[in-house]
Design a protein around this motif. Structure first.
Motif, PDB file in Angstrom:
ATOM      1  N   MET A   1      33.949  56.752  41.275  1.00 29.78           N
ATOM      2  CA  MET A   1      33.669  56.168  42.572  1.00 29.78           C
ATOM      3  C   MET A   1      32.912  54.836  42.442  1.00 29.78           C
ATOM      4  O   MET A   1      33.210  53.886  43.144  1.00 29.78           O
ATOM      5  N   ASN A   2      31.952  54.802  41.519  1.00 27.91           N
ATOM      6  CA  ASN A   2      31.197  53.565  41.330  1.00 27.91           C
ATOM      7  C   ASN A   2      32.073  52.457  40.760  1.00 27.91           C
ATOM      8  O   ASN A   2      31.860  51.285  41.050  1.00 27.91           O
ATOM      9  N   ASN A   3      33.051  52.835  39.925  1.00 25.64           N
ATOM     10  CA  ASN A   3      33.957  51.858  39.340  1.00 25.64           C
ATOM     11  C   ASN A   3      34.801  51.186  40.422  1.00 25.64           C
ATOM     12  O   ASN A   3      35.024  49.979  40.399  1.00 25.64           O
ATOM     13  N   ILE A   4      35.257  51.966  41.384  1.00 21.76           N
ATOM     14  CA  ILE A   4      36.055  51.419  42.482  1.00 21.76           C
ATOM     15  C   ILE A   4      35.208  50.485  43.344  1.00 21.76           C
ATOM     16  O   ILE A   4      35.659  49.410  43.737  1.00 21.76           O
ATOM     17  N   LYS A   5      33.967  50.877  43.598  1.00 21.74           N
ATOM     18  CA  LYS A   5      33.071  50.031  44.392  1.00 21.74           C
ATOM     19  C   LYS A   5      32.765  48.727  43.680  1.00 21.74           C
ATOM     20  O   LYS A   5      32.728  47.662  44.306  1.00 21.74           O
ATOM     21  N   SER A   6      32.560  48.790  42.373  1.00 17.86           N
ATOM     22  CA  SER A   6      32.253  47.567  41.643  1.00 17.86           C
ATOM     23  C   SER A   6      33.470  46.643  41.575  1.00 17.86           C
ATOM     24  O   SER A   6      33.341  45.424  41.654  1.00 17.86           O
ATOM     25  N   GLN A   7      34.681  47.219  41.439  1.00 20.93           N
ATOM     26  CA  GLN A   7      35.896  46.396  41.446  1.00 20.93           C
ATOM     27  C   GLN A   7      36.096  45.728  42.801  1.00 20.93           C
ATOM     28  O   GLN A   7      36.462  44.557  42.872  1.00 20.93           O
ATOM     29  N   GLY A   9      33.754  45.051  44.934  1.00 22.22           N
ATOM     30  CA  GLY A   9      32.705  44.036  45.060  1.00 22.22           C
ATOM     31  C   GLY A   9      33.055  42.756  44.329  1.00 22.22           C
ATOM     32  O   GLY A   9      32.811  41.656  44.821  1.00 22.22           O
ATOM     33  N   LEU A  10      33.659  42.890  43.135  1.00 26.99           N
ATOM     34  CA  LEU A  10      34.069  41.705  42.379  1.00 26.99           C
ATOM     35  C   LEU A  10      35.204  40.967  43.076  1.00 26.99           C
ATOM     36  O   LEU A  10      35.260  39.735  43.045  1.00 26.99           O
ATOM     37  N   ARG A  11      36.114  41.690  43.692  1.00 24.35           N
ATOM     38  CA  ARG A  11      37.198  41.038  44.439  1.00 24.35           C
ATOM     39  C   ARG A  11      36.651  40.264  45.635  1.00 24.35           C
ATOM     40  O   ARG A  11      37.091  39.156  45.920  1.00 24.35           O
ATOM     41  N   ILE A  12      35.705  40.863  46.322  1.00 26.67           N
ATOM     42  CA  ILE A  12      35.099  40.172  47.468  1.00 26.67           C
ATOM     43  C   ILE A  12      34.322  38.948  47.001  1.00 26.67           C
ATOM     44  O   ILE A  12      34.383  37.886  47.624  1.00 26.67           O
ATOM     45  N   LEU A  13      33.613  39.087  45.889  1.00 26.27           N
ATOM     46  CA  LEU A  13      32.875  37.951  45.331  1.00 26.27           C
ATOM     47  C   LEU A  13      33.831  36.826  44.930  1.00 26.27           C
ATOM     48  O   LEU A  13      33.560  35.648  45.200  1.00 26.27           O
ATOM     49  N   SER A  14      34.955  37.186  44.314  1.00 24.92           N
ATOM     50  CA  SER A  14      35.928  36.180  43.901  1.00 24.92           C
ATOM     51  C   SER A  14      36.551  35.479  45.107  1.00 24.92           C
ATOM     52  O   SER A  14      36.726  34.252  45.105  1.00 24.92           O
ATOM     53  N   PHE A  65      40.743  34.655  52.805  1.00 23.29           N
ATOM     54  CA  PHE A  65      40.559  36.073  53.100  1.00 23.29           C
ATOM     55  C   PHE A  65      41.799  36.701  53.741  1.00 23.29           C
ATOM     56  O   PHE A  65      41.873  37.917  53.856  1.00 23.29           O
ATOM     57  N   ALA A  66      42.762  35.907  54.129  1.00 20.11           N
ATOM     58  CA  ALA A  66      43.970  36.439  54.769  1.00 20.11           C
ATOM     59  C   ALA A  66      45.055  36.801  53.757  1.00 20.11           C
ATOM     60  O   ALA A  66      45.855  37.692  54.008  1.00 20.11           O
ATOM     61  N   VAL A  67      45.068  36.131  52.624  1.00 17.87           N
ATOM     62  CA  VAL A  67      46.098  36.366  51.610  1.00 17.87           C
ATOM     63  C   VAL A  67      45.739  37.614  50.803  1.00 17.87           C
ATOM     64  O   VAL A  67      44.580  37.822  50.449  1.00 17.87           O
ATOM     65  N   LYS A  68      46.743  38.428  50.493  1.00 16.99           N
ATOM     66  CA  LYS A  68      46.491  39.668  49.757  1.00 16.99           C
ATOM     67  C   LYS A  68      46.245  39.439  48.266  1.00 16.99           C
ATOM     68  O   LYS A  68      45.407  40.088  47.669  1.00 16.99           O
ATOM     69  N   SER A  69      46.975  38.525  47.674  1.00 16.37           N
ATOM     70  CA  SER A  69      46.923  38.324  46.227  1.00 16.37           C
ATOM     71  C   SER A  69      45.785  37.378  45.838  1.00 16.37           C
ATOM     72  O   SER A  69      45.777  36.199  46.214  1.00 16.37           O
ATOM     73  N   LEU A  70      44.851  37.894  45.060  1.00 19.48           N
ATOM     74  CA  LEU A  70      43.722  37.089  44.609  1.00 19.48           C
ATOM     75  C   LEU A  70      44.138  35.965  43.652  1.00 19.48           C
ATOM     76  O   LEU A  70      43.663  34.832  43.809  1.00 19.48           O
ATOM     77  N   PRO A  71      45.021  36.228  42.681  1.00 24.57           N
ATOM     78  CA  PRO A  71      45.466  35.117  41.824  1.00 24.57           C
ATOM     79  C   PRO A  71      46.185  34.013  42.610  1.00 24.57           C
ATOM     80  O   PRO A  71      46.056  32.836  42.282  1.00 24.57           O
ATOM     81  N   LYS A  72      46.931  34.399  43.634  1.00 27.21           N
ATOM     82  CA  LYS A  72      47.633  33.402  44.444  1.00 27.21           C
ATOM     83  C   LYS A  72      46.642  32.468  45.130  1.00 27.21           C
ATOM     84  O   LYS A  72      46.889  31.265  45.232  1.00 27.21           O
ATOM     85  N   ILE A  73      45.523  32.995  45.558  1.00 27.80           N
ATOM     86  CA  ILE A  73      44.497  32.172  46.203  1.00 27.80           C
ATOM     87  C   ILE A  73      43.974  31.121  45.226  1.00 27.80           C
ATOM     88  O   ILE A  73      43.944  29.931  45.535  1.00 27.80           O
ATOM     89  N   TRP A  74      43.557  31.577  44.055  1.00 28.45           N
ATOM     90  CA  TRP A  74      42.985  30.655  43.076  1.00 28.45           C
ATOM     91  C   TRP A  74      44.011  29.645  42.584  1.00 28.45           C
ATOM     92  O   TRP A  74      43.708  28.450  42.465  1.00 28.45           O
ATOM     93  N   ILE A  75      45.222  30.097  42.299  1.00 27.35           N
ATOM     94  CA  ILE A  75      46.255  29.178  41.805  1.00 27.35           C
ATOM     95  C   ILE A  75      46.590  28.125  42.859  1.00 27.35           C
ATOM     96  O   ILE A  75      46.704  26.937  42.555  1.00 27.35           O
ATOM     97  N   THR A  76      46.730  28.552  44.097  1.00 25.51           N
ATOM     98  CA  THR A  76      47.062  27.607  45.167  1.00 25.51           C
ATOM     99  C   THR A  76      45.954  26.580  45.368  1.00 25.51           C
ATOM    100  O   THR A  76      46.227  25.379  45.492  1.00 25.51           O
ATOM    101  N   ILE A  77      44.713  27.034  45.394  1.00 26.81           N
ATOM    102  CA  ILE A  77      43.595  26.101  45.589  1.00 26.81           C
ATOM    103  C   ILE A  77      43.506  25.130  44.417  1.00 26.81           C
ATOM    104  O   ILE A  77      43.330  23.915  44.616  1.00 26.81           O
ATOM    105  N   LEU A  78      43.643  25.639  43.200  1.00 27.63           N
ATOM    106  CA  LEU A  78      43.558  24.758  42.036  1.00 27.63           C
ATOM    107  C   LEU A  78      44.707  23.755  41.976  1.00 27.63           C
ATOM    108  O   LEU A  78      44.486  22.575  41.676  1.00 27.63           O
TER     109      LEU A  78
END
Length: 95
Positions: A1-7, A9-14, A65-78
């Motif tokens: 359970m803690n592993n899921i919460k930490s993951q 949290g890291l996604r939200i931080l990213s 925050f609207a896009v589902k894919s986290l890598p897509k966000i970073w790649i698009t912004i970069l």
């Protein structure tokens, strides 16, 4: 359970870092490019591009925050930031 919460949290931080830092960087480069390419007097072009900064930054922030894919966000912004910076460099004669 803690592993899921930490993951989660890291996604939200990213996402937050992409929205805040990536959004700011993209907006700064885009504003500089826009102030050069607008067919207005220099002072009017700068004022208009600075005024549009609030709209652009807000859109990038919401989009991060609207896009589902986290890598897509970073790649698009970069990629869009790099593209705008390249065009800006070519127009200013830095390259």
């Amino acid at each position: 359970m803690n592993n899921i919460k930490s993951q989660m949290g890291l996604r939200i931080l990213s996402r937050s870092m992409a929205a805040i830092v990536g959004g700011y960087t993209f907006t700064a480069v885009f504003t500089a490019l826009l102030s050069i390419i607008l067919p207005l007097k220099k002072s009017d072009a700068v004022l208009l591009s600075i005024s549009l900064t609030i709209l652009v930054y807000s859109c990038v922030f919401i989009w991060a925050f609207a896009v589902k894919s986290l890598p897509k966000i970073w790649i698009t912004i970069l990629l869009t930031t790099s593209g705008c910076a390249l065009i800006l460099s070519l127009l200013k004669g830095w390259l």
